[in-house]
Design an enzyme around this catalytic site. Structure first.
Site, PDB file in Angstrom:
ATOM      1  CG  ASN A   9      -1.872   1.101   1.310  1.00  0.00           C
ATOM      2  OD1 ASN A   9      -1.835   2.006   0.475  1.00  0.00           O
ATOM      3  ND2 ASN A   9      -2.746   1.063   2.306  1.00  0.00           N
ATOM      4  NE  ARG A  90      -6.295   1.599  -0.184  1.00  0.00           N
ATOM      5  CZ  ARG A  90      -6.314   2.744   0.488  1.00  0.00           C
ATOM      6  NH1 ARG A  90      -5.260   3.141   1.156  1.00  0.00           N
ATOM      7  NH2 ARG A  90      -7.388   3.489   0.515  1.00  0.00           N
ATOM      8  CG  HIS A 179     -13.397   3.160   2.805  1.00  0.00           C
ATOM      9  ND1 HIS A 179     -14.152   4.177   3.359  1.00  0.00           N
ATOM     10  CD2 HIS A 179     -12.129   3.361   3.214  1.00  0.00           C
ATOM     11  CE1 HIS A 179     -13.354   4.958   4.067  1.00  0.00           C
ATOM     12  NE2 HIS A 179     -12.118   4.491   3.993  1.00  0.00           N
ATOM     13  NE  ARG A 240      -9.948  12.258   4.184  1.00  0.00           N
ATOM     14  CZ  ARG A 240      -9.988  10.985   3.819  1.00  0.00           C
ATOM     15  NH1 ARG A 240     -10.990  10.541   3.090  1.00  0.00           N
ATOM     16  NH2 ARG A 240      -9.047  10.160   4.192  1.00  0.00           N
ATOM     17  CD  GLU A 383      -9.406  -1.288   4.325  1.00  0.00           C
ATOM     18  OE1 GLU A 383      -9.021  -0.898   5.449  1.00  0.00           O
ATOM     19  OE2 GLU A 383      -9.676  -0.513   3.402  1.00  0.00           O
TER      20      GLU A 383
HETATM   21  P1  ADP Z   1      -7.683   3.808   9.252  1.00  0.00           P
HETATM   22  O1  ADP Z   1      -8.824   4.450   8.544  1.00  0.00           O
HETATM   23  O2  ADP Z   1      -6.451   4.640   9.248  1.00  0.00           O
HETATM   24  O3  ADP Z   1      -7.472   2.348   8.901  1.00  0.00           O
HETATM   25  P2  ADP Z   1      -8.840   2.809  11.749  1.00  0.00           P
HETATM   26  O4  ADP Z   1      -9.871   1.994  11.041  1.00  0.00           O
HETATM   27  O5  ADP Z   1      -7.820   2.114  12.549  1.00  0.00           O
HETATM   28  O6  ADP Z   1      -8.109   3.844  10.790  1.00  0.00           O
HETATM   29  O7  ADP Z   1      -9.637   3.818  12.701  1.00  0.00           O
HETATM   30  C1  ADP Z   1      -9.008   4.816  13.416  1.00  0.00           C
HETATM   31  C2  ADP Z   1     -10.034   5.520  14.292  1.00  0.00           C
HETATM   32  O8  ADP Z   1     -10.626   4.557  15.183  1.00  0.00           O
HETATM   33  C3  ADP Z   1      -9.407   6.603  15.156  1.00  0.00           C
HETATM   34  O9  ADP Z   1     -10.226   7.767  15.149  1.00  0.00           O
HETATM   35  C4  ADP Z   1      -9.421   5.951  16.525  1.00  0.00           C
HETATM   36  O10 ADP Z   1      -9.528   6.900  17.547  1.00  0.00           O
HETATM   37  C5  ADP Z   1     -10.676   5.118  16.477  1.00  0.00           C
HETATM   38  N1  ADP Z   1     -10.648   4.120  17.554  1.00  0.00           N
HETATM   39  C6  ADP Z   1      -9.776   3.119  17.730  1.00  0.00           C
HETATM   40  N2  ADP Z   1     -10.033   2.465  18.887  1.00  0.00           N
HETATM   41  C7  ADP Z   1     -11.089   3.086  19.459  1.00  0.00           C
HETATM   42  C8  ADP Z   1     -11.839   2.914  20.670  1.00  0.00           C
HETATM   43  N3  ADP Z   1     -11.536   1.960  21.538  1.00  0.00           N
HETATM   44  N4  ADP Z   1     -12.873   3.752  20.908  1.00  0.00           N
HETATM   45  C9  ADP Z   1     -13.180   4.734  20.027  1.00  0.00           C
HETATM   46  N5  ADP Z   1     -12.518   4.959  18.881  1.00  0.00           N
HETATM   47  C10 ADP Z   1     -11.489   4.154  18.599  1.00  0.00           C
END
Ligand code: ADP
Length: 405
Positions: A9, A90, A179, A240, A383
């Site tokens: 990626n 990706r 996505h 965003r 993913e």
């Molecule tokens: P990406 O889109 O970069 O793959 P993720 O799917 O890992 O990101 O999501 C990241 C988001 O998930 C962040 O805003 C993070 O704060 C939130 N997040 C992760 N764990 C928790 C949790 N336990 N409670 C609330 N939000 C969470």
């Protein structure tokens, strides 16, 4: 012999990689090279529960991929060319050209290049990743998996913006959606959990990570999605804005003299949760909200309300709905968000079970009440695993007999 896939990626200044066992989908190792082209880069390689980190300058993507290969040589496992079934890439934007993953060849490279105007931040980096991997792994089939491909099933009335014909025809202005790899995986997994055939499953899937989007799935296929020409439209995200009045651009330009670049930067990087609460991390927003921080409370409410509106819109678009599915970091881990987005929808047949919703678990699960007409599911997305599976499927389709004789 088992299938092993190296998934790459390539972002604007980073290269993430993972090596997956195509049979079990389990990652054997993963890592990243960050701050490519800067004075000092960071290399991370995780294998068998151990993470190895190194700091040094990484000149470009070729240097980055060579560094990754070196990390495999030093810390394992082995990734010689004859041990890999495929390299899966990706690629963010496949326009309306790619509705399936595809084998990388010169024509594909030209087409991805041609699509750069639609994804000026992402496609150039993806392209660089493809070219470098072709040079370093010339004997391994390379497969491009597009974020947009899953949404190519949207009907014309869902992907068409009401704008002049010349914009639509000559400049390819339409909804594409992103996505897609996550939606492909989550849709299959959700159908499994519901005990339904994928072709007989209607879902609203909410992918809530740093980027966030919602998708309406009818009979296992995307029929609408909240991201549009770009990944800016739709839900509130980490940095965003998501949906806003398109006249805001003109207004800001007239009132403040802001340039297009200024406005773009503010909407991509300084808006969303960051713009509302001063932090882009949903966990932190939740903690500040619990402590009574007014900006964090508003940010949470705006975020949850936007999700709720899309659930309602897509429920109406589908007519019949089997489940609402949450995925992505926020969707998987925030019971508060799920409750705020779906609370009070009993008349629509959506009833959360508070105990199930509050329980944290790493696996796919049902969090709606027994007898809820519409199920509510939490499904961790995968993913990388999906890119690996799709890459293997392409290679098998092209050489169906290989390995059987
Ligand atoms: P990406 O889109 O970069 O793959 P993720 O799917 O890992 O990101 O999501 C990241 C988001 O998930 C962040 O805003 C993070 O704060 C939130 N997040 C992760 N764990 C928790 C949790 N336990 N409670 C609330 N939000 C969470």
């Amino acid at each position: 012999m088992t299938d092993r896939v190296l998934v790459l990626n390539a972002g604007s200044s980073s290269l993430k990689y993972s090596l997956l066992d195509g049979g079990s989908g389990a990652p054997e190792a993963s890592g990243s090279v960050e701050r490519i082209g800067e004075d000092s880069g960071i290399l991370t390689h995780s294998v068998r529960g151990q993470t190895h980190t190194e700091e040094r300058r990484v000149a470009d993507f070729e240097d980055a991929l060579r560094s990754a290969v070196e990390a495999f040589e030093r810390h394992g496992p082995e990734i010689g060319q004859d041990t890999l079934t495929a390299v899966g890439h990706r690629v963010v934007h496949g326009g309306d050209i790619f509705s399936e993953p595809a084998l990388v060849d010169d024509r594909l490279l030209d087409t991805v290049e041609d699509l750069v105007p639609l994804a000026p931040l992402h496609n150039p980096a993806n392209l660089e990743g493809l070219r470098v991997a072709l040079r370093l792994f010339p004997q391994v089939p390379q497969v491009a998996v597009f974020d947009t491909a899953f949404h190519q099933t949207m009907p014309e009335h869902a992907y068409t913006y009401a704008v002049p014909l010349a914009w639509r025809d000559e400049h390819r202005i339409r909804r594409y959606g992103f996505h897609g790899t996550s939606y492909a995986f989550v849709t299959r997994r959700a159908a499994e959990l519901l005990g339904r055939a994928v072709e007989d499953t209607n879902l609203v899937v909410l992918h809530l990570g740093n980027g966030a989007s919602a998708t309406a799935i009818r009979r296992g296929r995307s029929v609408d999605t909240s991201m549009g020409l770009t990944p800016l439209e739709g839900l509130v995200m980490g940095t965003r804005s998501g949906d806003l009045d398109p006249a805001i651009h003109g207004h800001l330009h007239r009132e403040l003299g802001s340039s297009v670049a200024d406005i773009d930067r503010a909407l991509y990087r300084e808006s969303g949760l960051l713009g509302l609460a001063g932090v882009n991390d949903f966990r932190e927003v939740t903690q500040r909200r619990a402590a009574g921080d007014a900006a964090a409370m508003l940010a949470f409410d705006v975020y949850a309300y936007r999700v709720r509106k899309y659930v309602g819109a897509y429920y109406a678009a589908l007519g019949e709905l089997h489940a609402v599915v949450f995925t992505g970091g926020v969707g998987q881990h925030s019971p508060e968000l799920r409750a705020a987005a779906l609370g009070g929808l009993e008349r629509l047949g959506i009833v959360l079970d508070p105990g199930l919703n509050d329980a944290q678990a790493p696996h796919a699960r049902v969090v709606s009440a027994d007898g809820s007409d519409v199920s509510v599911l939490v499904v961790p997305t995968d993913e990388e695993g999906e890119i690996a599976r799709q890459a293997i499927a392409v290679v098998r389709r092209l050489a169906p007999d290989e390995g059987q004789g």
